[in-house]
Enzyme design. Structure first.
Site: not given
Length: 712
Positions: A7, A80, A82, A84, A298, A300, A344
């Site tokens: 990203e 990432d 997740d 998204e 990470y 989140r 995670h």
């Protein structure tokens, strides 16, 4: 040659260094493909088919990535870990015409050499269930936002918007304000006794509890006066001493929510700032002898799980630096909340060997403070419990006229006071990180050596009147905590949700607390009347669970959207028909616009009220509302007023600005300096407040009442 797409440029630099020359690493700068902003973009009649387009202004980036993908042996998507990130990878996979069956997705939770190389050894196919969950959330949010917002524009005011998660957040804040307004304080009293077994230096405090075995509630002055009268000629004896050993366990390593809360409480960070700085630490910081390296996992996540290798490294570090006794008999494992993403990890340093002090010179102040917080919390989470010796004491106050037989037999009416204290027997994890609030600590004092039956001396009795307090207003941290506890939103949504409701003017921040505006209350009332499900806490939390089921492959995303939209459509039709137009008139001020002569009106912005010309868009003049302090400017004859920067930070300046450029970040006070008669300012440092003279040639400084004086 291989192409890797991430990203951000910072993440690209870090990964490029880890992978070497065979890999070309490019950044997509987040999402490149999304629903259009200018139109609805959902074909409801065709099973909610979303219309995806290249985001305006990002065509060149996509073109560059397509060119980079030509002629390479393979394309990897390393967004990432997740929903998204999965959606970004899926959109890019289709744009670059990569086969859906190709194992092209690499996922890692920390940007370290081992984690990244292991991920590239084991690429997988794009997880369509995770993509579907993100798509369902996006479609649901679009349905709510693009269907309700135009209605609010038409019936209330242009520029308004409604959101699925943000509506519930505003409701929580409005409901809390109603609770505060409706709160009726109740009177209650306390009696503290200052007692000593022998000398004043051994004095301790005990609180009145009751009479005999009956606990007494002190609700008014009359009942307190009656007890004080009875205590006038009393003797005080130690009735009972109970000694116990108490353990305090460390908190688990951080999740997104707990990091945001602790960073707010300890560092004064906003939720958005916490996530911005954490992102920098995750994506990579240039470290001496190592180059760019990701410092934390990470950020989140709602999981408290940690990897076996991280646990083993922590064990070795703790035993080496603190001693074997500081590591628990068994390794610590923490249970995550229901529905947490167990794939995670918790937020932790990528290596405990990189201590905060080692990195201090290579990090910005904010990066260092947040990294230190994360490092200490993780290290403490793996350490032994703290052990305290706790002493609880019952003190009886018996009337002087009672005989010793009556006192010892318990037949004499006696009042009971209670005291407790603790002393650390073994600090354990507290050598690194204390998870207890200051108020909690202050409740536990240290008692002198006492014995049962011992007579002690009463130095004084202190009756105090109190009133019950209303529930506190939300802060960013407490709102995040509540949203998490209620199951509203997910780790990635907390910061943008709070940012949106502030930007829209539905709520404002005063000091650190959040309170609703008139506009916020109006929108919540409308939503309660016409869209009860959207603003219902349980309904919204249930929808989050359904999205989790989509990710797990247990439910088709179209069914989830369909079950939501059909009743929602009926609510929309009723609102269109029945909702009356609400006129919100801007309050007129008595201040003329210096550009066009109209009387300016009060508007509500992200940082509170401001003045604006009602002639917008012809006249775009705006002015801040200056809060008077009643203090004369030390430079000119103007008055010092309270102002705000563009980012909302409060400061104090002269009303004659820009002619006079006097400025102070600290609040001026009315007291003049006793040495030179200049203006003094109030400087706050944690729990300490001092007054300082603004005259650079004067060194006067004094402490506020309750703190010790010192000279500078």
């Amino acid at each position: 040659m291989y192409l890797v797409i991430v990203e951000s440029p910072a993440k690209a630099r870090t990964i490029k260094k880890l992978l070497g020359k065979k890999y070309k690493v490019e950044a997509s700068m987040g999402h490149l493909i999304d629903l259009p902003k200018s139109q609805f973009g959902i074909d409801v009649e065709k099973r909610y088919n979303p219309k995806y387009i290249t985001i305006r202004g990002k065509g060149d980036i996509l073109k560059k990535l397509k060119a980079a993908g030509k002629g390479v042996d393979k394309v990897y998507f390393a967004a990432d870990p997740d929903r998204e990130g999965e959606a970004i990878s899926w959109h890019l996979m289709r744009a670059l015409e990569v086969d859906e069956e190709e194992p092209c997705r690499v996922e890692f939770h920390e940007i370290t050499k081992n984690a990244v190389k292991e991920a590239f050894k084991n690429p997988r196919k794009i997880d369509k269930n995770r993509v579907d969950a993100q798509q369902a959330r996006r479609v649901l949010d679009r349905l709510v936002g693009y269907k309700i917002s135009p209605l609010l524009w038409k019936k209330v005011k242009k520029g308004l918007s409604a959101g699925r998660v943000q509506s519930v957040a505003i409701r929580l804040i409005c409901d809390r304000e109603e609770e505060i307004s409706a709160f009726v304080p109740e009177e209650y009293w306390s009696i503290s006794a200052r007692l000593t077994p022998r000398y004043k230096k051994d004095a301790f405090l005990a609180r009145f509890w009751g009479k005999g075995k009956e606990k007494i509630k002190l609700s008014n002055k009359e009942s307190v006066d009656t007890i004080l009268e009875s205590l006038k000629e009393s003797q005080y004896f130690i009735k009972k001493i109970k000694k116990t050993e108490r353990k305090r366990n460390p908190s688990p390593p951080f999740t997104t929510s707990s990091l945001q809360q602790d960073a707010s409480r300890r560092l004064g960070f906003t939720v958005r700032k916490t996530m911005t700085v954490a992102q920098q630490l995750y994506e990579g910081i240039k470290v001496k002898k190592e180059g760019n390296v990701g410092l934390i996992t990470y950020m989140r996540t709602d999981s408290t799980k940690i990897s076996d290798s991280a646990r083993e490294e922590a064990k070795n570090y703790i035993t080496e630096h603190f001693g074997k006794e500081f590591y628990p008999p068994k390794p610590r494992f923490y249970k995550s909340k229901k529905g947490a993403q167990e794939a995670h990890e918790a937020i932790r340093p990528t290596s405990i060997l990189r201590s905060p002090e080692m990195l201090k010179s290579q990090l910005s102040r904010d990066q260092y403070r947040l990294y230190k917080l994360i490092w200490e919390r993780f290290a403490a989470s793996q350490m032994a419990s703290a052990v305290f010796d706790v002493v609880s004491v019952d003190i009886k106050a018996s009337h002087n006229n009672s005989t010793s037989d009556e006192i010892n037999s318990g037949e004499s009416p006696e009042y009971i006071f209670k005291a407790s204290g603790s002393a650390a027997k073994f600090l354990g994890f507290l050598v690194i990180y204390d998870n207890q609030d200051k108020e909690e600590k202050e409740k536990q004092g240290v008692l002198p050596e006492l014995q049962e039956g011992q007579e002690i001396k009463m130095l004084n009795l202190d009756p105090q009147q109190h009133f019950t307090q209303p529930p506190p207003r939300y802060t960013e941290a407490s709102l995040v905590k509540t949203l998490e506890e209620l199951g509203i939103g997910r780790p990635s949504t907390y910061a943008p949700t709070i940012g949106t409701i502030l930007a829209r003017g539905y709520v404002i921040k005063e000091q650190k607390t959040i309170l609703p505006t008139e506009l916020g209350n109006i929108v919540v009332d409308i939503m309660k009347d016409y869209f009860p499900n959207i603003i219902d806490v349980d309904f919204t939390a249930g929808l989050e669970e359904k999205l989790d089921q989509v990710e797990e492959g247990e439910s088709p995303w179209i069914d989830v959207v369909d079950n939501f939209y059909l009743p929602f459509q009926k609510d929309l039709q009723r609102a269109e028909k029945d909702m009356e137009k609400i006129q919100i008139q801007d309050e007129e001020s008595d201040e003329e616009c210096e550009k066009c002569g109209r009387l300016m009106v009060y508007k509500m912005g992200r940082f509170g009220k401001f003045l604006a010309c009602p002639g917008f868009p012809e006249c775009r003049n705006t002015k801040p509302i200056l809060k008077e302090t009643g203090i004369s400017c030390p430079v000119c004859s103007g008055e010092i007023v309270e102002r705000r920067t563009k980012k909302g930070r409060k400061f104090f300046g002269c009303s004659s600005y820009p002619q006079c450029e006097f400025i102070s970040w600290n609040k001026p006070v009315k007291e003049k300096c006793p040495q030179c008669q200049s203006v003094m300012v109030e400087r706050k440092n944690r729990n300490k407040v001092t007054l300082e003279c603004m005259n650079k040639n004067c060194d006067y400084q004094e402490s506020r009442p309750g703190t010790k004086q010192r000279s500078r």
